[in-house]
Design a protein around this motif. Structure first.
Motif, short mmCIF file in Angstrom:
data_model
loop_
_atom_site.label_atom_id
_atom_site.label_comp_id
_atom_site.label_asym_id
_atom_site.label_seq_id
_atom_site.Cartn_x
_atom_site.Cartn_y
_atom_site.Cartn_z
N LYS A 38 1.70 10.17 -1.79
CA LYS A 38 1.62 9.56 -0.45
C LYS A 38 2.83 9.96 0.40
O LYS A 38 2.68 10.33 1.56
CB LYS A 38 1.55 8.04 -0.56
CG LYS A 38 0.21 7.52 -1.04
CD LYS A 38 0.21 6.01 -1.06
CE LYS A 38 -1.14 5.47 -1.46
NZ LYS A 38 -2.17 5.66 -0.45
N LEU A 39 4.01 9.91 -0.19
CA LEU A 39 5.22 10.25 0.56
C LEU A 39 5.26 11.73 0.91
O LEU A 39 5.63 12.10 2.03
CB LEU A 39 6.45 9.85 -0.23
CG LEU A 39 6.60 8.34 -0.47
CD1 LEU A 39 7.79 8.07 -1.38
CD2 LEU A 39 6.72 7.58 0.83
N GLU A 40 4.86 12.57 -0.02
CA GLU A 40 4.79 14.02 0.27
C GLU A 40 3.78 14.29 1.37
O GLU A 40 3.99 15.15 2.22
CB GLU A 40 4.43 14.81 -0.99
CG GLU A 40 5.54 14.93 -1.99
CD GLU A 40 6.60 15.95 -1.60
OE1 GLU A 40 6.41 16.71 -0.63
OE2 GLU A 40 7.64 15.97 -2.27
N THR A 51 -1.65 5.39 10.91
CA THR A 51 -1.86 5.95 9.57
C THR A 51 -0.53 6.05 8.84
O THR A 51 -0.44 5.73 7.64
CB THR A 51 -2.52 7.33 9.66
OG1 THR A 51 -3.77 7.20 10.37
CG2 THR A 51 -2.77 7.93 8.29
N TYR A 52 0.49 6.47 9.53
CA TYR A 52 1.83 6.56 8.95
C TYR A 52 2.28 5.19 8.45
O TYR A 52 2.71 5.03 7.31
CB TYR A 52 2.80 7.11 9.99
CG TYR A 52 4.24 7.11 9.55
CD1 TYR A 52 4.76 8.18 8.84
CD2 TYR A 52 5.08 6.03 9.84
CE1 TYR A 52 6.09 8.18 8.42
CE2 TYR A 52 6.40 6.03 9.43
CZ TYR A 52 6.90 7.10 8.72
OH TYR A 52 8.21 7.08 8.32
N VAL A 56 3.03 3.91 4.60
CA VAL A 56 4.34 3.37 4.22
C VAL A 56 4.17 2.02 3.51
O VAL A 56 4.75 1.78 2.45
CB VAL A 56 5.27 3.23 5.43
CG1 VAL A 56 6.51 2.39 5.10
CG2 VAL A 56 5.70 4.61 5.93
N PHE A 57 3.33 1.14 4.07
CA PHE A 57 3.12 -0.17 3.44
C PHE A 57 2.41 -0.04 2.09
O PHE A 57 2.71 -0.79 1.15
CB PHE A 57 2.39 -1.12 4.37
CG PHE A 57 3.28 -1.69 5.45
CD1 PHE A 57 4.37 -2.49 5.13
CD2 PHE A 57 3.05 -1.41 6.79
CE1 PHE A 57 5.20 -3.01 6.11
CE2 PHE A 57 3.87 -1.92 7.78
CZ PHE A 57 4.95 -2.72 7.44
N GLU A 58 1.48 0.89 1.97
CA GLU A 58 0.84 1.13 0.67
C GLU A 58 1.87 1.62 -0.35
O GLU A 58 1.84 1.21 -1.51
CB GLU A 58 -0.28 2.17 0.81
CG GLU A 58 -1.49 1.69 1.56
CD GLU A 58 -2.48 2.79 1.87
OE1 GLU A 58 -3.59 2.45 2.31
OE2 GLU A 58 -2.17 3.99 1.68
#
Length: 68
Positions: A38-40, A51-52, A56-58
């Motif tokens: 997710k971070l990548e 979406t960003y 981040v929350f996920e």
């Protein structure tokens, strides 16, 4: 940071390095791979702010689950 137009990309890179290092310590946990992916993805693609923010929350939720 992104919302306040700060250098969020440098912070994201730093977090990715830290998560990758932790993943080596806990290599049997697939949540680390999902979190790192997710971070990548945030780093590799241009995303709209909603979406960003959702990603981040996920990611935070995944990390909380890993820590427990």
């Amino acid at each position: 940071m992104r919302e306040h137009e700060e250098d969020w990309q440098a912070q994201l890179k730093s977090v990715i390095v830290e998560i990758a290092g932790l993943g080596r310590l806990f290599c049997n946990n697939e949540d680390f791979l999902i979190l790192l992916s997710k971070l990548e993805g945030l780093q590799a693609t241009e995303t709209d702010f909603p979406t960003y923010r959702k990603t981040v929350f996920e990611s935070i939720s995944l990390l909380r689950g890993i820590v427990k």
